[in-house]
Design an enzyme around this catalytic site. Structure first.
Site, PDB file in Angstrom:
ATOM      1  N   HIS A  95      -6.908   4.787   1.806  1.00 17.15           N
ATOM      2  CA  HIS A  95      -6.286   3.853   0.835  1.00 17.15           C
ATOM      3  C   HIS A  95      -7.180   2.679   0.156  1.00 17.15           C
ATOM      4  CE1 HIS A  95      -4.823   1.659   4.563  1.00 17.15           C
ATOM      5  NE2 HIS A  95      -5.051   0.634   3.521  1.00 17.15           N
TER       6      HIS A  95
ATOM      7  N   GLU B  35      -2.909  -0.618  -2.027  1.00 16.96           N
ATOM      8  CA  GLU B  35      -2.278  -1.519  -1.171  1.00 16.96           C
ATOM      9  C   GLU B  35      -2.326  -2.951  -1.971  1.00 16.96           C
ATOM     10  OE1 GLU B  35      -3.354  -1.555   3.010  1.00 16.96           O
ATOM     11  OE2 GLU B  35      -2.531  -3.528   3.622  1.00 16.96           O
TER      12      GLU B  35
ATOM     13  N   GLN C  79     -11.258  -1.015   6.785  1.00 11.04           N
ATOM     14  CA  GLN C  79     -10.253  -0.959   7.848  1.00 11.04           C
ATOM     15  C   GLN C  79     -10.275   0.277   8.263  1.00 11.04           C
ATOM     16  OE1 GLN C  79      -6.084  -0.779   6.164  1.00 11.04           O
ATOM     17  NE2 GLN C  79      -5.241  -2.214   7.644  1.00 11.04           N
TER      18      GLN C  79
ATOM     19  N   HIS D 189      -9.528  -4.597   1.379  1.00  8.44           N
ATOM     20  CA  HIS D 189     -10.104  -3.643   2.192  1.00  8.44           C
ATOM     21  C   HIS D 189     -10.162  -2.078   1.432  1.00  8.44           C
ATOM     22  CE1 HIS D 189      -6.000  -3.688   3.635  1.00  8.44           C
ATOM     23  NE2 HIS D 189      -6.087  -2.390   3.763  1.00  8.44           N
TER      24      HIS D 189
ATOM     25  N   GLU E 158      -6.067  -0.327  14.595  1.00  9.16           N
ATOM     26  CA  GLU E 158      -6.902  -0.578  13.565  1.00  9.16           C
ATOM     27  C   GLU E 158      -8.002  -1.659  14.017  1.00  9.16           C
ATOM     28  OE1 GLU E 158      -4.079  -2.506  10.848  1.00  9.16           O
ATOM     29  OE2 GLU E 158      -5.680  -3.918  10.702  1.00  9.16           O
TER      30      GLU E 158
END
Ligand code: CMX
Ligand code: CO
Length: 146
Positions: free
Chosen positions: A84, A134, A60, A7, A43
């Site tokens: 991110h 991530e 996301q 994502h 989220e």
């Protein structure tokens, strides 16, 4: 092994308005939404496409739930935008260990709970040319009851 973009995390001030923008502009629908208190976010996951490893790629959308959360702090400094990127892997533990061995700071000792029961960890943006990164292992797909 990192096998897909799991994502892209986008920080926003108003989750409902941002969801509506992605729906009205592109036709993307909410696949899943949740509150993750540990991460301090509300989220919405918008599924963009399936991937060849059996997973999927999402956007996301993240709204902070508290002032002291990482996303609230980031929004106050930068305004809305890409927060991110997340790579998908079948083995977040092994990949985090391997990347740590290359001198990149891994932020968690053990992966923590992410969206939809996934296991996640983060790499420090200062060790990744300015990109908070991530790593995600999706929850196993439950087999149907017999
Ligand atoms: N992308 C790129 N750089 C970032 C960043 C981001 N998202 N967040 C912080 N930075 C940079 C800052 O700009 C700052 O750089 P300068 O020193 O050059 O100004 C530096 O990193 C330190 O930033 P800070 O504002 O002091 O923030 P902290 O050190 O307190 O926190 C970080 C940074 C990465 C440790 C923290 O954001 C973190 O733990 N992130 C992982 C958890 C997370 O982001 N959760 C929300 C998403 C949940 C999910 O995806 O499910
Ligand atoms: Co994320």
């Amino acid at each position: 092994m990192l096998t897909r973009i799991d994502h892209i995390g986008i920080a926003c001030f108003d989750l409902d308005k941002t969801v509506e923008f992605y729906r009205a502009t592109y036709g993307f629908e909410v696949f899943h939404s949740e509150v993750n208190e540990e991460q301090g976010v509300r989220e919405a996951m918008l599924k963009i496409n399936e991937t060849s490893d059996g997973g999927a790629s999402y956007l996301q959308l993240l709204e902070p739930t508290r002032e002291d959360s990482t996303v609230a702090k980031w929004l106050a400094k930068n305004g809305e935008g890409v927060h991110h990127i997340a790579f998908g892997t079948a083995d977040v533990d092994g990949d985090a260990e391997e990347i740590k061995g290359k001198g990149v700071r891994v932020l968690y000792e053990e992966p923590r709970r992410g969206s939809m029961g996934s296991r996640i960890t983060f790499l420090h943006p200062k060790d990744c040319h300015g990109v908070l990164t991530e790593l995600v292992t999706s929850a196993p797909v439950e087999s149907p009851e017999h």
